[in-house]
Design a protein around this motif. Sequence first.
Motif, short mmCIF file in Angstrom:
data_model
loop_
_atom_site.label_atom_id
_atom_site.label_comp_id
_atom_site.label_asym_id
_atom_site.label_seq_id
_atom_site.Cartn_x
_atom_site.Cartn_y
_atom_site.Cartn_z
N ASN A 15 42.06 37.73 4.48
CA ASN A 15 42.29 36.41 5.05
C ASN A 15 42.16 36.38 6.56
OD1 ASN A 15 42.72 34.10 3.23
ND2 ASN A 15 44.15 35.52 2.26
N ARG A 17 39.52 37.29 7.81
CA ARG A 17 38.12 36.88 7.81
C ARG A 17 37.32 37.63 8.88
NH1 ARG A 17 38.25 32.13 4.31
NH2 ARG A 17 36.00 32.30 4.25
N GLN A 18 37.48 38.97 8.90
CA GLN A 18 36.80 39.80 9.89
C GLN A 18 35.71 40.68 9.30
OE1 GLN A 18 40.16 41.84 11.59
NE2 GLN A 18 40.56 40.20 13.05
N ARG A 19 35.41 40.55 8.02
CA ARG A 19 34.40 41.38 7.37
C ARG A 19 33.09 40.61 7.29
NH1 ARG A 19 36.45 46.23 7.93
NH2 ARG A 19 38.49 46.41 7.00
N THR A 20 32.11 41.04 8.04
CA THR A 20 30.83 40.34 8.13
C THR A 20 30.19 40.12 6.76
OG1 THR A 20 30.53 41.37 10.29
CG2 THR A 20 28.58 40.38 9.28
N GLU A 23 32.20 37.72 4.49
CA GLU A 23 32.03 36.34 4.96
C GLU A 23 30.67 35.78 4.52
OE1 GLU A 23 34.33 34.19 6.38
OE2 GLU A 23 35.52 35.86 5.63
N LEU A 26 30.89 35.00 0.84
CA LEU A 26 31.68 33.79 0.62
C LEU A 26 30.88 32.55 0.98
CD1 LEU A 26 35.11 35.05 2.01
CD2 LEU A 26 34.62 34.46 -0.39
N THR A 27 30.13 32.62 2.06
CA THR A 27 29.29 31.49 2.46
C THR A 27 28.24 31.20 1.39
OG1 THR A 27 29.63 31.98 4.80
CG2 THR A 27 27.69 30.64 4.23
N PRO A 33 34.77 28.26 5.30
CA PRO A 33 35.23 29.31 6.22
C PRO A 33 36.73 29.32 6.45
CG PRO A 33 33.39 28.08 7.17
CD PRO A 33 33.78 27.38 5.91
N ASP A 34 37.39 28.18 6.25
CA ASP A 34 38.83 28.12 6.47
C ASP A 34 39.63 28.16 5.16
OD1 ASP A 34 37.95 25.66 5.62
OD2 ASP A 34 39.20 24.50 7.00
N GLU A 71 25.03 40.72 11.15
CA GLU A 71 25.09 39.42 10.47
C GLU A 71 23.80 39.10 9.71
OE1 GLU A 71 26.52 36.20 12.87
OE2 GLU A 71 28.28 37.34 13.52
#
Length: 195
Positions: A15, A17-20, A23, A26-27, A33-34, A71
Amino acid sequence: LENRRLVQQGITVMNKRQRTGVEALLTQAGVAPDAPLTAETVGFVLGPRLNAVGRLEDANDAALLLITRDEAEARRLASQMEALNRRRRELCEKTTREAEQFLRQSGVTIGPNETDTKAIVLASPDWHLGVIGIVASRLVDSYHVPVFLMVHDTQANTLRCSARSIKGFPLVEALEPLRHFFTVFGGHAMAGGFT
């Protein structure tokens, strides 16, 4: 209890949310994102996408996604995993439909009555080895009998099986006397496989 604590701690870290790579995945899956991440997010959003890679291609790509900090690489891998997950779902649906069609065409009655068939055993050269275990689990849920689904490799003249069982029918124990027929064999009471 220990597993629950590990999951809780892992979700707390996720949570942040620091794992490139996470993320990017998930996108791809359409998670905002929140949006707070939960065990359900892991089990029903991330897990199937990461798992699909190993079922259909090289599982190393899932590991690369989880460790990358680049990224562009994360987006590329996440896009690939999203596509593979769609493909896995399509293969599961197609294989389930074909298995159900085989069962309907066979005319057998499956169930607990004395004259009913007590197991489902099906094979096809067209099925994908990476999804037959999922489909076998679905059929067990539908019919409540042990299920053996096999991919027939016509060139090697072998059958590769993924099996799922029911309570009261310990799969590996039941197959043990047949071990001499298998080149590869393993599993446990509720799931197994052989070649």
